[in-house]
Every structure is written in C-alpha cells, then in structure tokens.
Design a protein around this motif. Structure first.
Motif, PDB file in Angstrom:
ATOM      1  N   TYR A  11      50.038  42.028  41.509  1.00 54.21           N
ATOM      2  CA  TYR A  11      48.973  42.388  40.570  1.00 54.21           C
ATOM      3  C   TYR A  11      48.748  43.903  40.550  1.00 54.21           C
ATOM      4  N   VAL A  15      43.227  44.708  41.286  1.00 54.36           N
ATOM      5  CA  VAL A  15      43.157  43.260  41.506  1.00 54.36           C
ATOM      6  C   VAL A  15      43.594  42.932  42.931  1.00 54.36           C
ATOM      7  N   GLU A  34      42.794  34.440  45.259  1.00 51.91           N
ATOM      8  CA  GLU A  34      43.322  34.737  43.924  1.00 51.91           C
ATOM      9  C   GLU A  34      42.494  34.046  42.849  1.00 51.91           C
ATOM     10  N   ARG A  35      42.114  32.780  43.104  1.00 53.04           N
ATOM     11  CA  ARG A  35      41.294  32.056  42.115  1.00 53.04           C
ATOM     12  C   ARG A  35      39.967  32.756  41.891  1.00 53.04           C
ATOM     13  N   SER A  37      39.339  35.899  42.373  1.00 54.27           N
ATOM     14  CA  SER A  37      39.594  37.167  41.688  1.00 54.27           C
ATOM     15  C   SER A  37      39.800  36.943  40.181  1.00 54.27           C
ATOM     16  N   PHE A  38      40.512  35.855  39.833  1.00 50.53           N
ATOM     17  CA  PHE A  38      40.710  35.558  38.415  1.00 50.53           C
ATOM     18  C   PHE A  38      39.386  35.213  37.752  1.00 50.53           C
ATOM     19  N   LYS A  42      37.745  37.145  34.505  1.00 47.52           N
ATOM     20  CA  LYS A  42      37.360  36.408  33.315  1.00 47.52           C
ATOM     21  C   LYS A  42      35.852  36.523  33.034  1.00 47.52           C
TER      22      LYS A  42
END
Ligand SMILES: [Zn+2]
Length: 215
Positions: A11, A15, A34-35, A37-38, A42
């Motif tokens: 990334y 990120v 990671e989830r 961070s996403f 969003k």
C-alpha cells in the motif's frame, strides 16, 4: 529484468502506517488491521475525525492514579479517596478491566492495585514491565498508600493460569518480610478462565473465600 520488490508492503506509505498502528493493538492481526484501515479509507471525514478526536480526548483527560494505577479522570482516583473504603486491604489485579468486573460484585470494600500486565518470562515480560515496585512501595511506606493508611492485607486477584501463577509467586516473594498478609482469591474461578469474563457470583465467592497465599 525482474522488478525490485517493494520494501514497505503493497500500500501507499500512509496506509502502511495506519495498518501498522492497528496491527500493534492487542488481539489485532494483520488482516483485521487491513480491514480497519480500509474502513478508515472509506469513512467520511466526520467518521474519521470522531475516531481521532476520541483518541486525543482519552490521552488528554484520562490518566493513571498515582497510588493504584487505575485509569481515572483524576489522581488519586475516586476509589483511593473514598473514605468508606478500607484502604488497609489492597486487591491486586492484572488490568483495569479486571477491576471493573470485580467492582460489579459489590462485595469488595477495599482498594486496588493494577499491575498493568503480568509476568510472562517466555515473552520477555519481566518485573520492570509491571507496577510491582509501586505495590511494594505502598506496603512499606503508608504515605504512598490510599489516605496514608498502613496496608494490612494484599489480596492477589490474578488470573488462574500460568502467567497469573508466575506473577502471584513473584509478588508473594517480593512482599515476604514486609509483615503484610498475602492472600489470593479462592479457586472458585475455573482454572484457565479469565477474571474479566467471570460471572458475578463466582467472583463474589472467590473474594469472600480468599485464602492465605501458599496454603
Ligand atoms: Zn487509585
């Protein structure tokens, strides 16, 4: 010619930093980091700001009690300053969450000492990583204890597993010779289970039936 592998992960750098920050939290693995961070990527600006504002506010207003290491808005904390509590009785817990659950029993009238961890030699966690030195300080010097009271009894309320037992043995040894009585919770809590999840009745029994350490 083969491309040089990226050193910083897949990334953009910002990120990666967020993923690393989440991954450093207890119980958060790489995929969960990671989830999360996403989700932040969003999220709306308001949602993201709510998160950062909450973190900044906690770091700014919440602190540790200088006597017992509980988390509180002030030091000494409300428990250490409460004149209706017996400050000669100090219950030692591993983490603030344990204190919250023990308080829910409504059966304990003493004060607390939060270790902020437990010994785990296999993971490199030694006595300097917990607040054992401050506990000893409270026992040998009443001016360091809540309301200047001399400590009569230290109750070890550690989790009934290997790290909890290791920590208990260490503290009993540390306090031996100080003249204080060291007790531990009765084994009403099933071995291997956690104080933070134990039910209220089992904890109340474990407090009431506490035993002298080593017996
Ligand atoms: Zn306190």
């Amino acid at each position: 010619m083969a491309r040089k592998p990226r050193e910083q992960g897949p990334y953009p750098e910002s990120v990666n930093r967020l993923v690393e920050a989440f991954a450093a939290m207890p119980g958060i693995g790489r995929r969960t980091a990671e989830r999360l961070s996403f989700w932040v990527l969003k999220a709306s600006s308001e949602e993201a700001s709510a998160l950062t504002d909450a973190i900044v506010a906690v770091k700014g207003s919440v602190r540790h009690c200088d006597i017992c290491w509980s988390i509180a808005d002030a030091s000494p904390c409300p428990i250490c300053t409460d004149p209706s509590r017996d400050a000669s009785l100090v219950m030692v817990v591993e983490q603030p969450k344990d204190l919250v659950n023990l308080e829910k029993t409504g059966n304990y009238c003493g004060v607390y000492h939060t270790l902020m961890g437990r010994l785990d030699p296999l993971d490199g966690v030694g006595p300097d990583s917990i607040t054992a030195g401050d506990l000893l300080g409270r026992v040998v010097d009443p001016t360091r204890n809540a309301r200047g009271t001399k400590v009569r009894e230290v109750v070890l309320a550690l989790n009934p597993d290997m790290e909890g037992d290791t920590t208990g043995l260490y503290l009993a040894e540390l306090l031996s010779g100080s003249g204080v009585t060291v007790t531990r919770l009765a084994r009403g809590i099933p071995s291997g289970s956690q104080i933070e999840f134990a039910n209220r009745a089992a904890l109340a029994d474990a407090i009431a039936l506490r035993q002298r350490f080593g017996s």
